[in-house]
Design a protein around this motif. Structure first.
Motif, PDB file in Angstrom:
ATOM      1  N   VAL A  21     -59.481   4.181  36.904  1.00 56.73           N
ATOM      2  CA  VAL A  21     -60.145   2.998  37.451  1.00 56.73           C
ATOM      3  C   VAL A  21     -60.941   3.354  38.704  1.00 56.73           C
ATOM      4  CG1 VAL A  21     -59.755   0.764  38.596  1.00 56.73           C
ATOM      5  CG2 VAL A  21     -58.461   1.361  36.530  1.00 56.73           C
ATOM      6  N   VAL A  22     -62.134   2.778  38.800  1.00 60.95           N
ATOM      7  CA  VAL A  22     -62.914   2.764  40.034  1.00 60.95           C
ATOM      8  C   VAL A  22     -63.154   1.309  40.402  1.00 60.95           C
ATOM      9  CG1 VAL A  22     -65.115   3.346  41.127  1.00 60.95           C
ATOM     10  CG2 VAL A  22     -64.065   4.942  39.508  1.00 60.95           C
ATOM     11  N   LEU A  23     -62.906   0.958  41.651  1.00 53.84           N
ATOM     12  CA  LEU A  23     -63.180  -0.391  42.146  1.00 53.84           C
ATOM     13  C   LEU A  23     -64.455  -0.382  42.983  1.00 53.84           C
ATOM     14  CD1 LEU A  23     -59.680  -1.773  43.264  1.00 53.84           C
ATOM     15  CD2 LEU A  23     -60.873  -2.086  41.092  1.00 53.84           C
TER      16      LEU A  23
ATOM     17  N   PRO B  80     -56.887   2.217  41.723  1.00 53.79           N
ATOM     18  CA  PRO B  80     -58.117   2.999  41.604  1.00 53.79           C
ATOM     19  C   PRO B  80     -57.947   4.428  42.111  1.00 53.79           C
ATOM     20  CG  PRO B  80     -58.220   1.596  43.536  1.00 53.79           C
ATOM     21  CD  PRO B  80     -56.955   1.217  42.807  1.00 53.79           C
TER      22      PRO B  80
ATOM     23  N   SER C 160     -62.565   4.191  45.422  1.00 51.48           N
ATOM     24  CA  SER C 160     -62.981   2.843  45.815  1.00 51.48           C
ATOM     25  C   SER C 160     -64.339   2.919  46.498  1.00 51.48           C
ATOM     26  CB  SER C 160     -61.959   2.210  46.763  1.00 51.48           C
ATOM     27  OG  SER C 160     -60.697   2.104  46.146  1.00 51.48           O
TER      28      SER C 160
END
Length: 398
Positions: free
Chosen positions: A28-30, A138, A141
């Protein structure tokens, strides 16, 4: 499922636990920040897709159809998939009292897990610390920038905003930002508290090029397919993030050339029509500069609507001098301001409550070689794009 904004991560975490933690099936990347989140998220997803990584993308709000919010490999989720996931989610949403945004987040994460997504780029909806996407973990971020916004929810000062945005940072995990000045100092202080290594990205040599923008980052020169000088920061953030995630130079250039962002300085050359979702004074200033950069000699007509809570007078100060003709209208739904209320801000403007008729009139009456611009509200842009797509009106509130 309750509509509206209800900050807090407890419901989302409970919901994801009931669903078997779909968010743990992929990286995940936020992407948070005050402005530019959607452009940054879309550019990063485009670059990752060019590397061959199966990429999921969650953004908000949508313009024409809900499906725009949830994409895998650049393809919006199908209607059938939305209906099937909603049916499976319904009892869990009711059990935890999920809000609209919590429900959309859960639906997207389920879809990503079941479609074999390897990495998901998730755009923060509001703030960061208590936004539903922050229930994930994440590995990177991104905080695009900071400005005063949603002060009733996030707090009255830039320091409050920085604290809320920094809520998406994680100890020991990299973070990027394009914030400058006092905002950068506040964000750096918050990152130190968290223990997140934060780097600031500074593009330079920014120039409009074609219907996109050129910029330099460190020693390399890039071209992005999004219009506006302001996009250089967003594209540079996406570039740096993609490299941290393993993208090579070829994938970066392919992704930057392929990225699109519907309704944001979205130019249709054949129709001489520009859609832009500028909905506040800062957005109007960006639009005004883009018009000066890309269409300096074209006579211009404006189709404009605004929400009740927006500073239409400040927007008019930026926009009015650049247009020879203005049509004032409204979009479907209770948030729209009556066009008659806008008339004092645009002397000589024509009131036409129906947005489709306003656009048709502007196109019919524009000077030879003229440009028609639709701006003032994302909801107006979406409403007219729905007309263009042959879809019925949609009263929007989120």
């Amino acid at each position: 499922m309750r509509r509206g904004v209800r900050p807090g991560l407890g419901r989302t975490r409970e919901l994801l636990a009931r669903l078997g933690h779909p968010e743990q099936a992929f990286r995940v990347v936020l992407v948070g920040g005050s402005n530019g989140k959607g452009s940054t998220a879309r550019a990063l997803a485009a670059i990752l897709q060019a590397t061959g990584v199966r990429t999921g993308l969650l953004t908000s709000p949508h313009l024409v159809r809900f499906n725009e919010r949830v994409e895998v490999g650049g393809r919006p989720i199908a209607d059938a998939a939305v209906a099937e996931l909603e049916a499976r989610l319904a009892p869990h949403l009711e059990a935890v009292g999920a809000s609209y945004f919590e429900a959309v987040t859960a639906l997207a994460l389920m879809h990503f897990a079941e479609r074999g997504v390897e990495l998901a780029v998730l755009e923060v909806g509001l703030g960061g610390r208590l936004d539903a996407v922050n229930a994930t973990e994440p590995e990177l971020s991104i905080i695009t920038n900071l400005s005063l916004e949603h002060t009733d929810w996030l707090g009255p000062t830039l320091a409050h905003i920085a604290r809320e945005k920094a809520g998406i940072l994680r100890p020991g995990r990299p973070a990027l930002s394009a914030a400058t000045g006092a905002a950068a100092e506040l964000l750096a202080a918050e990152a130190r508290k968290v223990g997140a290594p934060l780097a600031f990205v500074r593009p330079w040599g920014v120039e409009p090029a074609g219907y996109g923008v050129d910029f330099s980052l460190e020693r390399d020169r890039y071209h992005g397919a999004l219009m506006g000088r302001h996009q250089a920061e967003n594209l540079a953030l996406a570039t740096r993030a993609a490299v941290l995630l393993g993208a090579d130079a070829r994938a970066v250039r392919l992704g930057l050339a392929a990225v699109r962002h519907l309704g944001r300085l979205d130019y249709r050359p054949a129709a001489r029509l520009l859609y832009d979702a500028a909905h506040n004074p800062a957005g109007a200033a960006v639009l005004a500069r883009a018009l000066d950069d890309y269409f300096p000699t074209s006579p211009k007509a404006l189709v404009f609507a605004a929400s009740h809570d927006k500073d239409a007078l400040a927007m008019a100060r930026w926009l009015s001098p650049r247009f020879c003709r203005v049509w004032l209208t409204a979009f479907p739904g209770p948030r729209a301001r009556a066009p008659e209320e806008l008339a004092p801000h645009f002397p000589g403007g024509v009131v036409e409550p129906d947005p489709a008729r306003a656009l048709a009139a502007a196109r019919a009456d524009r000077p030879p070689g003229g440009l028609v611009v639709v701006a003032g509200s994302l909801y107006l842009v979406g409403a007219l794009m729905r007309v263009e797509a042959g879809l019925p009106p949609e009263a929007r509130s989120q």
